[in-house]
Design an enzyme around this catalytic site. Structure first.
Site, PDB file in Angstrom:
ATOM      1  N   ARG A  66     -14.554 -34.396  -6.809  1.00  0.00           N
ATOM      2  CA  ARG A  66     -14.662 -35.453  -5.748  1.00  0.00           C
ATOM      3  C   ARG A  66     -15.530 -36.357  -6.509  1.00  0.00           C
ATOM      4  O   ARG A  66     -16.498 -36.006  -6.877  1.00  0.00           O
ATOM      5  CB  ARG A  66     -14.932 -35.146  -4.342  1.00  0.00           C
ATOM      6  CG  ARG A  66     -14.694 -36.353  -3.426  1.00  0.00           C
ATOM      7  CD  ARG A  66     -15.174 -35.910  -2.051  1.00  0.00           C
ATOM      8  NE  ARG A  66     -16.574 -35.377  -1.944  1.00  0.00           N
ATOM      9  CZ  ARG A  66     -17.080 -35.235  -0.612  1.00  0.00           C
ATOM     10  NH1 ARG A  66     -16.347 -35.392   0.600  1.00  0.00           N
ATOM     11  NH2 ARG A  66     -18.090 -35.009  -0.777  1.00  0.00           N
ATOM     12  N   THR A  80     -16.716 -42.770  -4.521  1.00  0.00           N
ATOM     13  CA  THR A  80     -15.423 -43.444  -3.806  1.00  0.00           C
ATOM     14  C   THR A  80     -15.086 -42.467  -2.995  1.00  0.00           C
ATOM     15  O   THR A  80     -13.948 -42.729  -2.089  1.00  0.00           O
ATOM     16  CB  THR A  80     -14.386 -43.698  -4.825  1.00  0.00           C
ATOM     17  OG1 THR A  80     -14.052 -42.462  -5.576  1.00  0.00           O
ATOM     18  CG2 THR A  80     -14.855 -44.780  -6.022  1.00  0.00           C
ATOM     19  N   ASP A 121     -16.275 -19.900   0.836  1.00  0.00           N
ATOM     20  CA  ASP A 121     -15.918 -20.853  -0.465  1.00  0.00           C
ATOM     21  C   ASP A 121     -15.309 -19.643  -1.258  1.00  0.00           C
ATOM     22  O   ASP A 121     -15.773 -18.872  -1.567  1.00  0.00           O
ATOM     23  CB  ASP A 121     -17.340 -21.300  -0.864  1.00  0.00           C
ATOM     24  CG  ASP A 121     -16.937 -22.115  -2.119  1.00  0.00           C
ATOM     25  OD1 ASP A 121     -16.237 -21.532  -3.157  1.00  0.00           O
ATOM     26  OD2 ASP A 121     -17.211 -23.237  -2.251  1.00  0.00           O
ATOM     27  N   ASP A 181     -16.907 -19.440  -5.010  1.00  0.00           N
ATOM     28  CA  ASP A 181     -18.014 -18.589  -4.944  1.00  0.00           C
ATOM     29  C   ASP A 181     -17.735 -17.153  -4.713  1.00  0.00           C
ATOM     30  O   ASP A 181     -18.421 -16.427  -5.272  1.00  0.00           O
ATOM     31  CB  ASP A 181     -18.975 -19.076  -3.928  1.00  0.00           C
ATOM     32  CG  ASP A 181     -19.646 -20.353  -4.347  1.00  0.00           C
ATOM     33  OD1 ASP A 181     -19.371 -20.885  -5.446  1.00  0.00           O
ATOM     34  OD2 ASP A 181     -20.181 -21.054  -3.368  1.00  0.00           O
TER      35      ASP A 181
END
Length: 213
Positions: free
Chosen positions: A103, A107, A203, A206
């Protein structure tokens, strides 16, 4: 977009073990592989095949074989790599491409930081691997990337999805006019304030590979 939630006792059992916070990393990796193989069985229901004449020990007959070009499996780095072996166990003749999405913090839009894919995907069936469909940013960006390269049939395989991510993917696909299916083990309740799926499993990257600090 058609969403398929695979209902099977083994899927539910393995997903429950994945959710547990005390499941150790080696066990987590193995469970992901096993679960993806189960999901891939459903995800490849529409894989393209052609007829082939063969000789059995008894007589001649006609069977089926995977069509060419071969299916293309695209794990989204890095967590999608943990799903690759499970997919290839079911479709060992598939070709593999890689796509790294991140990401843009200014923006907030997904951007590609790495890719290893054919420049022309016309006529290719693509199977995208991403453990979690949360906000929909990375998977949506990956789908857009593949469509821009000419892919005309896309199936995404995720362990879990959030309703918010599914809706974002639907909105994206509404303007692309490319068949896309989503196959998941479960659709969870929601996203929390920091974008994690609830109840989720944490996650996935992870838990597969550690923090890599």
């Amino acid at each position: 977009m058609e969403v398929t939630v695979v209902s099977h006792p083994l899927v539910d059992h393995k997903l429950t073990l994945l959710r547990k916070k005390d499941t150790e990393q080696p066990v987590f990796r193995r469970l992901v592989e096993e679960l993806v193989t189960l999901l891939a069985y459903e995800a490849t229901r529409g894989v393209r095949v052609g007829s082939v004449d063969i000789e059995t020990p008894v007589t001649s007959t006609t069977g089926v074989k995977l069509s060419q070009p071969a299916p293309l499996v695209v794990p989204i780095l890095r967590a999608g790599l943990g799903m690759l072996d499970g997919m290839l166990r079911l479709v060992p003749t598939a070709e593999v491409g890689f796509l790294g999405m991140i990401r843009d913090e200014e923006t907030l839009q997904p951007m590609t930081y790495a890719e290893r894919l054919p420049h022309d995907l016309s006529g290719r069936q693509c199977y995208v691997l991403d453990p979690m469909l949360a906000t929909g940013g990375s998977l949506g960006g990956a789908v857009q990337f593949l469509v821009d390269r000419g892919a005309d049939d896309i199936t995404a395989i995720c362990l879990l999805a959030a309703p918010e991510g599914i809706e974002k993917l639907r909105d994206l696909l509404a303007g692309l006019h490319v068949p896309c299916n989503l196959v998941v083990a479960a659709v969870d309740e929601r996203l929390n304030e920091v974008g994690y799926i609830v109840p989720g499993l944490g996650d996935a990257g992870d838990r597969l590979y550690g923090l890599a600090q």
